[in-house]
Design an enzyme around this catalytic site. Structure first.
Site, PDB file in Angstrom:
ATOM      1  N   ASP A  14     -24.049 -35.721 -40.048  1.00 46.55           N
ATOM      2  CA  ASP A  14     -23.208 -34.732 -40.739  1.00 46.55           C
ATOM      3  C   ASP A  14     -22.599 -35.316 -42.016  1.00 46.55           C
ATOM      4  O   ASP A  14     -22.361 -36.526 -42.098  1.00 46.55           O
ATOM      5  CB  ASP A  14     -22.096 -34.273 -39.785  1.00 46.55           C
ATOM      6  CG  ASP A  14     -21.464 -32.966 -40.238  1.00 46.55           C
ATOM      7  OD1 ASP A  14     -22.026 -32.291 -41.120  1.00 46.55           O
ATOM      8  OD2 ASP A  14     -20.401 -32.614 -39.692  1.00 46.55           O
ATOM      9  N   GLY A  59     -23.444 -32.337 -47.301  1.00 49.39           N
ATOM     10  CA  GLY A  59     -22.893 -31.411 -48.289  1.00 49.39           C
ATOM     11  C   GLY A  59     -21.691 -32.013 -48.988  1.00 49.39           C
ATOM     12  O   GLY A  59     -21.582 -31.978 -50.223  1.00 49.39           O
ATOM     13  N   ASN A  93     -27.545 -23.403 -37.884  1.00 51.05           N
ATOM     14  CA  ASN A  93     -27.732 -23.679 -39.313  1.00 51.05           C
ATOM     15  C   ASN A  93     -28.617 -22.629 -40.010  1.00 51.05           C
ATOM     16  O   ASN A  93     -28.628 -22.539 -41.243  1.00 51.05           O
ATOM     17  CB  ASN A  93     -28.336 -25.079 -39.531  1.00 51.05           C
ATOM     18  CG  ASN A  93     -27.367 -26.222 -39.279  1.00 51.05           C
ATOM     19  OD1 ASN A  93     -27.761 -27.314 -38.881  1.00 51.05           O
ATOM     20  ND2 ASN A  93     -26.075 -26.001 -39.520  1.00 51.05           N
TER      21      ASN A  93
HETATM   22  C1  IPE Z   1     -24.184 -30.161 -36.914  1.00 53.62           C
HETATM   23  O1  IPE Z   1     -23.564 -30.186 -38.147  1.00 53.62           O
HETATM   24  C2  IPE Z   1     -25.661 -29.894 -37.097  1.00 53.62           C
HETATM   25  C3  IPE Z   1     -26.429 -30.967 -37.692  1.00 53.62           C
HETATM   26  C4  IPE Z   1     -25.976 -32.131 -38.048  1.00 53.62           C
HETATM   27  C5  IPE Z   1     -27.846 -30.696 -37.862  1.00 53.62           C
HETATM   28  P1  IPE Z   1     -22.843 -28.879 -38.738  1.00 53.62           P
HETATM   29  O2  IPE Z   1     -22.319 -29.277 -40.069  1.00 53.62           O
HETATM   30  O3  IPE Z   1     -23.777 -27.731 -38.714  1.00 53.62           O
HETATM   31  O4  IPE Z   1     -21.687 -28.627 -37.677  1.00 53.62           O
HETATM   32  P2  IPE Z   1     -20.312 -27.858 -37.849  1.00 53.62           P
HETATM   33  O5  IPE Z   1     -20.651 -26.542 -38.457  1.00 53.62           O
HETATM   34  O6  IPE Z   1     -19.451 -28.681 -38.756  1.00 53.62           O
HETATM   35  O7  IPE Z   1     -19.738 -27.775 -36.487  1.00 53.62           O
HETATM   36  C1  IPE Z   2     -25.480 -32.187 -42.168  1.00 57.42           C
HETATM   37  O1  IPE Z   2     -24.735 -32.137 -43.339  1.00 57.42           O
HETATM   38  C2  IPE Z   2     -26.876 -31.652 -42.370  1.00 57.42           C
HETATM   39  C3  IPE Z   2     -27.124 -30.374 -41.694  1.00 57.42           C
HETATM   40  C4  IPE Z   2     -26.270 -29.726 -40.977  1.00 57.42           C
HETATM   41  C5  IPE Z   2     -28.453 -29.819 -41.841  1.00 57.42           C
HETATM   42  P1  IPE Z   2     -23.926 -30.835 -43.749  1.00 57.42           P
HETATM   43  O2  IPE Z   2     -24.797 -30.006 -44.630  1.00 57.42           O
HETATM   44  O3  IPE Z   2     -23.376 -30.142 -42.569  1.00 57.42           O
HETATM   45  O4  IPE Z   2     -22.770 -31.473 -44.618  1.00 57.42           O
HETATM   46  P2  IPE Z   2     -21.250 -31.011 -44.688  1.00 57.42           P
HETATM   47  O5  IPE Z   2     -20.725 -30.982 -43.282  1.00 57.42           O
HETATM   48  O6  IPE Z   2     -21.246 -29.658 -45.320  1.00 57.42           O
HETATM   49  O7  IPE Z   2     -20.595 -32.056 -45.522  1.00 57.42           O
HETATM   50 MG    MG Z   3     -21.626 -30.312 -41.575  1.00 57.07          MG
END
Ligand code: IPE
Ligand code: IPE
Ligand code: MG
Length: 264
Positions: A33, A36, A81
């Site tokens: 995680d 982003g 997702n």
């Molecule tokens: C969990 O991360 C899913 C993956 C790492 C693939 P998310 O970013 O989707 O989880 P939440 O939304 O913060 O709980």
């Molecule tokens: C994890 O990073 C990757 C996926 C969930 C596919 P995020 O995209 O959730 O990154 P943040 O949580 O928005 O920083």
């Molecule tokens: Mg995330």
């Protein structure tokens, strides 16, 4: 222990860092995680974070193989997702395809067996084709399992297992009284992997987000504020060292664990 940590020379598949061989977890899972936020903090589009995160995947898979883990499960895309903006979802699918194509040789050369869990039918053909091919071609590899959780949800996988067992009951192949933790666990997609020992989550969030709900029953949990694109082999080593310092009790007392008297 970290003072012994050394960077491996060459291709990164040399000797594991000193100290990590003892009491290694057999199966580690990671909620990758923070991609982003990594990008946004640099004023970059979110997809750049996912691109950098793919580099962490490469490095961590290599490091896991090097230290001698038996199985590594990576949460790459959750069932939830799919609800992200279409452009981000399609960008992630393209990165996944690129990963499967570009890493194919390294996976094969290093004896890694690729597996996947989740609702794979929902994946687009551009991912499904290289995924199915690599799963089939790497099936005889036996040095480490790399298990990708794709379109995966823990609740969904439990519901699916319940459905399968229900169908067996309806067909007269199973009695309700035969359902216990063992038979239920055997219906889960992770049944053939070693039990989950260590669950890592990056980016500072302290939640499971519908990951291996059943499997994490007795896993050690490790949370780090490091964002996934910054999580490289040294971060994995740090998590393994933390695991080695834990006492796993499985409901017993500390004294029972110390005496080694584990008989029920
Ligand atoms: C969990 O991360 C899913 C993956 C790492 C693939 P998310 O970013 O989707 O989880 P939440 O939304 O913060 O709980
Ligand atoms: C994890 O990073 C990757 C996926 C969930 C596919 P995020 O995209 O959730 O990154 P943040 O949580 O928005 O920083
Ligand atoms: Mg995330």
């Amino acid at each position: 222990m970290s003072s012994h940590a050394q960077t491996a020379p060459g291709n990164g598949l040399a000797e594991p860092p000193l100290g990590l061989e003892a009491r290694l977890p057999r199966h580690v899972a990671i909620i990758m995680d923070g991609n982003g936020r990594w990008a946004e903090s640099r004023g970059l589009p979110r997809l750049e974070g996912h691109r950098e995160g793919a580099k962490s995947v490469r490095d961590v898979v290599r490091a896991a193989r090097q230290v001698g883990l038996e199985a590594l499960t990576l949460y790459a895309f959750s069932a939830q997702n799919w609800a992200r903006p279409g452009q981000e979802v399609s960008g992630l699918m393209e990165l996944l395809r690129d990963y499967l194509i570009e890493e194919r040789q390294e996976i094969m050369e290093n004896g890694i067996q690729l597996q996947a869990i989740g609702e794979l039918d929902r994946l687009p053909t551009l991912v499904r084709e290289p995924l199915d091919a690599l799963i089939a071609d790497s099936a005889a590899n036996s040095d480490m399992v790399l298990n990708l959780a794709l379109s995966y949800g823990g609740r969904e996988s439990i519901a699916r297992a319940a459905k399968q067992l229900g169908e067996k009951i309806a067909a007269g192949e199973l009695k309700p009284s035969q359902i216990d933790v063992e038979t239920f666990g055997n219906a889960m997609p992770t049944a053939k992997l070693p039990g989950l020992d260590l669950l890592i989550r990056t980016s500072g969030e302290q939640r499971i987000s519908n990951f291996l709900l059943w499997e994490a029953g007795y896993a050690e949990l490790y949370f780090t504020s490091v964002l996934w694109p910054d999580f490289r082999r040294q971060s994995l080593h740090a998590a393994l060292e933390a695991y080695q310092g834990r006492e796993r009790r499985f409901g017993l007392t500390g004294a029972q664990i110390e005496s080694g008297d584990l008989a029920p």
